[in-house]
Design a protein around this motif. Structure first.
Motif, PDB file in Angstrom:
ATOM      1  N   ALA A  14      15.489 -12.093 -24.635  1.00 50.62           N
ATOM      2  CA  ALA A  14      15.186 -12.022 -23.160  1.00 50.62           C
ATOM      3  C   ALA A  14      15.791 -13.191 -22.537  1.00 50.62           C
ATOM      4  O   ALA A  14      16.293 -12.973 -21.351  1.00 50.62           O
ATOM      5  CB  ALA A  14      13.618 -12.191 -23.154  1.00 50.62           C
ATOM      6  N   SER A  15      15.750 -14.382 -23.163  1.00 49.27           N
ATOM      7  CA  SER A  15      16.431 -15.451 -22.394  1.00 49.27           C
ATOM      8  C   SER A  15      17.993 -15.115 -22.430  1.00 49.27           C
ATOM      9  O   SER A  15      18.375 -15.644 -21.190  1.00 49.27           O
ATOM     10  CB  SER A  15      16.107 -16.793 -23.381  1.00 49.27           C
ATOM     11  OG  SER A  15      16.748 -17.669 -22.833  1.00 49.27           O
ATOM     12  N   ASN A  24      15.468  -6.515 -17.647  1.00 48.76           N
ATOM     13  CA  ASN A  24      16.007  -6.394 -18.908  1.00 48.76           C
ATOM     14  C   ASN A  24      15.064  -5.951 -19.949  1.00 48.76           C
ATOM     15  O   ASN A  24      13.956  -6.137 -20.011  1.00 48.76           O
ATOM     16  CB  ASN A  24      16.027  -7.842 -19.357  1.00 48.76           C
ATOM     17  CG  ASN A  24      16.911  -8.805 -18.318  1.00 48.76           C
ATOM     18  OD1 ASN A  24      18.192  -8.372 -18.161  1.00 48.76           O
ATOM     19  ND2 ASN A  24      16.441  -9.754 -17.478  1.00 48.76           N
ATOM     20  N   ILE A  25      15.293  -4.881 -20.736  1.00 49.61           N
ATOM     21  CA  ILE A  25      14.772  -4.196 -22.048  1.00 49.61           C
ATOM     22  C   ILE A  25      15.109  -4.790 -23.173  1.00 49.61           C
ATOM     23  O   ILE A  25      16.213  -5.006 -23.799  1.00 49.61           O
ATOM     24  CB  ILE A  25      14.912  -2.732 -21.787  1.00 49.61           C
ATOM     25  CG1 ILE A  25      14.792  -2.242 -20.443  1.00 49.61           C
ATOM     26  CG2 ILE A  25      13.884  -2.127 -22.835  1.00 49.61           C
ATOM     27  CD1 ILE A  25      13.405  -2.308 -19.820  1.00 49.61           C
ATOM     28  N   VAL A  26      14.075  -5.289 -23.761  1.00 49.50           N
ATOM     29  CA  VAL A  26      14.340  -5.879 -25.274  1.00 49.50           C
ATOM     30  C   VAL A  26      13.420  -5.205 -26.161  1.00 49.50           C
ATOM     31  O   VAL A  26      12.224  -5.080 -26.177  1.00 49.50           O
ATOM     32  CB  VAL A  26      13.933  -7.506 -25.315  1.00 49.50           C
ATOM     33  CG1 VAL A  26      14.194  -7.955 -26.585  1.00 49.50           C
ATOM     34  CG2 VAL A  26      14.776  -8.339 -24.318  1.00 49.50           C
ATOM     35  N   LYS A  95      14.230 -10.669 -11.315  1.00 47.82           N
ATOM     36  CA  LYS A  95      14.684 -10.750 -12.549  1.00 47.82           C
ATOM     37  C   LYS A  95      13.302 -10.577 -13.478  1.00 47.82           C
ATOM     38  O   LYS A  95      12.561 -11.323 -13.446  1.00 47.82           O
ATOM     39  CB  LYS A  95      15.236 -12.065 -12.973  1.00 47.82           C
ATOM     40  CG  LYS A  95      16.308 -12.478 -12.051  1.00 47.82           C
ATOM     41  CD  LYS A  95      17.539 -11.687 -12.276  1.00 47.82           C
ATOM     42  CE  LYS A  95      18.775 -12.128 -11.531  1.00 47.82           C
ATOM     43  NZ  LYS A  95      19.864 -11.238 -11.905  1.00 47.82           N
ATOM     44  N   VAL A  96      13.446  -9.373 -14.346  1.00 51.93           N
ATOM     45  CA  VAL A  96      12.281  -9.036 -15.040  1.00 51.93           C
ATOM     46  C   VAL A  96      12.594  -8.729 -16.546  1.00 51.93           C
ATOM     47  O   VAL A  96      13.478  -7.930 -16.572  1.00 51.93           O
ATOM     48  CB  VAL A  96      11.511  -7.671 -14.300  1.00 51.93           C
ATOM     49  CG1 VAL A  96      10.330  -7.406 -15.225  1.00 51.93           C
ATOM     50  CG2 VAL A  96      11.038  -8.402 -12.955  1.00 51.93           C
ATOM     51  N   THR A  97      11.636  -9.229 -17.343  1.00 51.13           N
ATOM     52  CA  THR A  97      11.948  -9.019 -18.768  1.00 51.13           C
ATOM     53  C   THR A  97      10.908  -8.024 -19.290  1.00 51.13           C
ATOM     54  O   THR A  97       9.657  -8.353 -18.907  1.00 51.13           O
ATOM     55  CB  THR A  97      12.136 -10.436 -19.488  1.00 51.13           C
ATOM     56  OG1 THR A  97      13.131 -10.887 -19.061  1.00 51.13           O
ATOM     57  CG2 THR A  97      12.344  -9.939 -21.052  1.00 51.13           C
ATOM     58  N   VAL A  98      11.330  -7.080 -20.123  1.00 50.88           N
ATOM     59  CA  VAL A  98      10.146  -6.054 -20.465  1.00 50.88           C
ATOM     60  C   VAL A  98      10.336  -6.120 -22.184  1.00 50.88           C
ATOM     61  O   VAL A  98      11.495  -5.667 -22.666  1.00 50.88           O
ATOM     62  CB  VAL A  98      10.426  -4.669 -19.945  1.00 50.88           C
ATOM     63  CG1 VAL A  98       9.412  -3.868 -20.692  1.00 50.88           C
ATOM     64  CG2 VAL A  98      10.421  -4.739 -18.653  1.00 50.88           C
ATOM     65  N   SER A  99       9.498  -6.716 -22.784  1.00 51.38           N
ATOM     66  CA  SER A  99       9.574  -6.997 -24.462  1.00 51.38           C
ATOM     67  C   SER A  99       8.985  -5.724 -24.752  1.00 51.38           C
ATOM     68  O   SER A  99       7.652  -6.066 -24.879  1.00 51.38           O
ATOM     69  CB  SER A  99       9.227  -8.321 -24.730  1.00 51.38           C
ATOM     70  OG  SER A  99      10.170  -9.646 -23.884  1.00 51.38           O
TER      71      SER A  99
END
Length: 367
Positions: A14-15, A24-26, A95-99
């Protein structure tokens, strides 16, 4: 150790992505996964689904990681993987992260903005409450009455998580979101009044406004309906167009028992209730009149449904407006059936499809 290693891997990935993409898709699953995101403007969505005109759809086959462009408008984003769904909100450039730790069932964590971080915090607090709700709903050993009692307590606990957050953080962007998640109408109105500062400029504030308006309308409807079902208040008279275009007044049926059936062709339970209503109409021929009051349909859809289901009683078209008949009568759900006495007073109001309605009708007619 494996769980800690997984979370560490997700965090590192993610970083690495955060600096180069917007959403961002992780994925922990190395297999190819189809990720879909549908985005609509919050401003349009807040006015109701029928007001949505702008829809942006995007899909990616992702292995491990991938990214989407954040919409260039304040957006409600609906992410889906298979049968799993998640909703989140973004402003242009966020800025968005989807883990994602699991796709079946969908399990994920969101991070990246004060709003989303706050939403994730609330979701973490609500998770045990939601699990309690699921356990009660699926408990076949509980009677319906006991189940309803437990669910009432659980919903109160659910709302308390949200009200505690708003009370402690009334000026945060997430407080506006929390208002939209409250279940109780009176609590919604009370908590909306507490919002201040950053909550008032939050991208989801229009949704909080919508929730507040909806809660106020429902409370007003409840008050109107409570006054009407006392048996002392006369049924408000109205004039609506029939299938042949003639204007029909409720007062013209004075002297008969009348069933007001508020329905719509889009309402499954309305349609399921037609056979029983047809039986009652035939049983009390000459004693009871049924007046179908269509809600939420176009005129064409209304006329088509009446013909399709072969409904033999009087049908009136109730066009949507601030003073539509369903609002005057405080209708809160569909179908809603009301029994009006020959003297023109409402003696029974039933929301939903309830077989006991016809038992009460029989007692009134034969009294």
């Amino acid at each position: 150790m494996k769980a800690r290693h997984l979370m560490l891997s997700l965090a590192v990935a993610a970083s690495a992505l955060a600096a180069s993409a917007d959403i961002n898709i992780v994925l922990s699953n190395p297999a190819d996964t189809r990720v879909n995101i549908t985005s609509v403007p919050i401003a349009e969505y807040a006015k109701g689904r029928n007001a949505v005109q702008t829809v942006v759809n995007d899909s990616l086959d992702i292995r491990g990681r991938g990214s989407f462009k954040t919409p260039d408008f304040n957006a409600v984003n609906f992410l889906s993987i298979g049968d799993g769904r998640e909703t989140f909100y973004t402003a242009p450039g966020d800025k968005v992260t989807v883990s994602i730790s699991s796709t079946e069932p969908l399990q994920l964590r969101l991070s990246g903005t004060p709003l989303i971080d706050g939403m994730q915090e609330i979701e973490d607090w609500l998770t045990p409450v939601v699990e309690r709700y699921k356990a009660v709903v699926n408990d076949s050993t509980l009677s319906e009455a006991r189940k309803e009692e437990k669910i009432t307590g659980i919903m109160a606990a659910y709302d308390k998580v949200l009200t505690d957050f708003i009370t402690a953080n009334p000026s945060t962007p997430t407080a506006a979101y929390a208002v939209t998640a409250i279940q109780d109408e009176e609590t919604t109105v009370q908590m909306f009044k507490l919002l201040s500062g950053g909550a008032l400029t939050s991208i989801v504030y229009p949704l909080a406004e919508r929730s507040n308006r909806s809660a106020e309308s429902r409370l007003e409807a409840e008050a109107r309906q409570k006054a009407l079902e006392s048996g002392d208040a006369p049924a408000p008279d109205f004039i609506l167009p029939s299938l042949d275009g003639k204007q029909v007044a409720l007062s013209s049926f004075r002297g008969k028992w009348v069933i007001l059936d508020f329905w719509g062709s889009w309402c499954i339970w309305c349609i399921k209730g037609f056979p029983a209503l047809k039986e009652a109409y035939a049983k009390y021929d000459g004693k009871v009149e049924v007046i179908g009051i269509d809600c939420g349909d176009s005129e064409d859809a209304w006329k088509t449904a009446v013909a399709k289901y072969k409904l033999p009683w009087v049908h009136l078209y109730n066009a949507a407006s601030d003073n539509s008949v369903d609002k005057v009568y405080g209708v809160q759900g569909f179908p809603t059936k009301m029994i009006v006495s020959p003297e023109g007073k409402i003696v029974d109001i039933t929301t939903g499809e309830d077989p006991a309605f016809f038992d009460r009708l029989e007692k009134f007619v034969n009294q």
